[in-house]
Design an enzyme around this catalytic site. Structure first.
Site, PDB file in Angstrom:
ATOM      1  CE  LYS A   1      -4.513   0.900   0.427  1.00 38.81           C
ATOM      2  NZ  LYS A   1      -5.620   0.060  -0.030  1.00 38.81           N
TER       3      LYS A   1
ATOM      4  N   GLY B   1     -21.481   5.605   3.827  1.00 40.43           N
ATOM      5  CA  GLY B   1     -20.433   6.142   2.952  1.00 40.43           C
ATOM      6  C   GLY B   1     -20.835   6.038   1.495  1.00 40.43           C
TER       7      GLY B   1
ATOM      8  N   GLY C   1     -19.077   7.359  -1.178  1.00 41.18           N
ATOM      9  CA  GLY C   1     -17.944   7.758  -2.011  1.00 41.18           C
ATOM     10  C   GLY C   1     -17.974   6.981  -3.309  1.00 41.18           C
ATOM     11  CG  ASN C   2     -14.683   7.218  -6.050  1.00 42.11           C
ATOM     12  OD1 ASN C   2     -15.379   8.150  -6.427  1.00 42.11           O
ATOM     13  ND2 ASN C   2     -13.374   7.287  -5.944  1.00 42.11           N
ATOM     14  CB  VAL C   3     -16.724   1.586  -3.391  1.00 46.70           C
ATOM     15  CG1 VAL C   3     -17.364   0.203  -3.327  1.00 46.70           C
ATOM     16  CG2 VAL C   3     -15.322   1.498  -3.990  1.00 46.70           C
TER      17      VAL C   3
HETATM   18  N1  PHE Z   1      -8.077   0.301  -3.693  1.00 42.31           N
HETATM   19  C1  PHE Z   1      -7.908  -1.038  -4.132  1.00 42.31           C
HETATM   20  C2  PHE Z   1      -8.120  -2.010  -2.990  1.00 42.31           C
HETATM   21  O1  PHE Z   1      -8.084  -1.627  -1.821  1.00 42.31           O
HETATM   22  C3  PHE Z   1      -6.533  -1.197  -4.655  1.00 42.31           C
HETATM   23  C4  PHE Z   1      -6.356  -1.567  -6.085  1.00 42.31           C
HETATM   24  C5  PHE Z   1      -7.367  -1.550  -7.006  1.00 42.31           C
HETATM   25  C6  PHE Z   1      -5.131  -1.970  -6.463  1.00 42.31           C
HETATM   26  C7  PHE Z   1      -7.150  -1.956  -8.278  1.00 42.31           C
HETATM   27  C8  PHE Z   1      -4.888  -2.387  -7.744  1.00 42.31           C
HETATM   28  C9  PHE Z   1      -5.913  -2.370  -8.653  1.00 42.31           C
HETATM   29  O2  PHE Z   1      -8.323  -3.183  -3.202  1.00 42.31           O
END
Ligand code: PHE
Length: 346
Positions: A74, A178, A180-182
């Site tokens: 990360k 939440g 947000g995007n997701v």
């Molecule tokens: N934000 C994504 C996750 O937490 C990370 C990610 C997405 C990494 C797509 C690579 C490709 O799973």
């Protein structure tokens, strides 16, 4: 003293931005470590470091349980309170991130996360090739959030099948914390599937989406403890504390927010209250599954989406294991992930 569980952690002041750029490579046992780039405000950069350490370990489990030949990592950029990040400053920062990723020589690749977008990935890619989810017009797989949402819906269906003998979320009461995007994609997908939605966000502007979807609006604190079938944490981590557990009135918790448990022991408390908790690293794997399938394994999109939906099978496996052994789902999932890593079953 806790021992360092990570293979490598780099912390540096960005050459252009002066901001703390942190990359935690938790494990490459199954292959290249992957995990998003989070650009977020923290009171202190050390809080960002803590987040990177926890989130990267979560990515290792996420990849192992998704059957991916990848490990976990990360990136966290700890933005000090009050700092603004527009235009050239943002570009400089993203180039700093790209240089830090490049210095790892391919052991880690990034993607979007809280505070970053496919556009940002394109800027990072000016400094390193180890980037997923570039915009589709630049040859990447684009925004990962619709796929993350699709995976969560599959997980919700697996939980409904277990609880009610019927996977279909139609008429189920579902709270989403939440938007947000997701979270917004989830709300749309679940509304289309006929779920009865209660939604919330710290940003009151998101009320417009609630109105559009005919969902009930609630304040985040209220939504968390509302009487629902399924609670979906889709904001930042740490919402499930030992204090909140007695107040919960849901049958199950299934969501994409990473690191939902304030402490690992909360999984046991939820289990004792008979609340099913699907580990975030199982439910939220859709984005990474899709990006890896399409970009690394050159899978056609339809096949990649079927892979995302197979999260339902993993949830089924974990819940059946938990019912059989009496262990909480987190313990079952962790053991499954450890076994896959040990056997090299990426
Ligand atoms: N934000 C994504 C996750 O937490 C990370 C990610 C997405 C990494 C797509 C690579 C490709 O799973």
């Amino acid at each position: 003293m806790a021992s360092l569980a990570h293979e490598e952690v780099i912390v540096r002041s960005g050459q252009r931005s002066g901001l703390p750029v942190i990359i935690a490579v938790h494990s490459t046992a199954l292959g290249q470590a992957v995990g998003g780039c989070r650009i977020w405000r923290y009171p202190d950069w050390r809080d960002g470091l803590d987040d990177a350490l926890r989130l990267s370990a979560g990515m290792t489990r996420k990849c192992a349980l998704a059957g991916a030949a990848n490990g976990g990592g990360k990136t966290v950029v700890a933005v000090p309170p009050g700092a603004s990040l527009d235009g050239a400053r943002r570009t400089g920062l993203l180039h700093d991130v790209g240089d830090a990723i490049a210095s790892l020589g391919g052991r880690y690749a990034t993607g979007p996360d809280v505070g970053t977008t496919p556009r940002d990935m394109a800027v990072i890619s000016q400094r390193t090739t180890h980037v997923f989810c570039l915009p589709t017009e630049l040859g990447g797989s684009g925004d990962s959030s619709p796929n993350t949402a699709t995976g969560v819906v599959a997980a919700v269906e697996a939980v409904c099948a277990r609880l009610y003998g019927r996977a279909d979320p139609r008429s189920r009461r579902i709270a989403i914390v939440g938007l947000g995007n997701v979270g917004a994609h989830l709300a749309r997908q679940l509304a289309a599937a006929g779920a009865e939605l209660l939604v919330s966000d710290i940003d009151p502007a998101k009320k417009a989406l609630a109105a559009e979807l005919l969902a009930t609006w609630a304040e985040p604190g209220e939504a968390l403890t509302a009487p629902v079938d399924v609670l979906i944490p889709a904001a930042l981590g740490g919402v499930l504390t030992s204090d909140i557990v007695p107040a919960l009135r849901c049958a199950a918790i299934v969501g994409p927010a990473n690191n939902q448990l304030a402490e690992p022991s909360v999984a046991r408390l939820l289990h004792e209250r008979d609340i099913i908790w699907v580990p975030d690293y199982v439910a939220g794997a859709g984005g990474v599954i899709y990006a890896l399938a399409v970009e690394l394994h050159k899978m056609p999109p339809e096949e990649a989406r079927a892979r995302v939906r197979s999260i339902a099978d993993t949830v089924g496996l974990v819940l059946a294991g938990s019912a059989e052994s009496g262990a909480d789902p987190a313990q079952v999932a962790m053991e499954l992930a450890d076994r896959r890593i040990l056997n090299g079953e990426g």
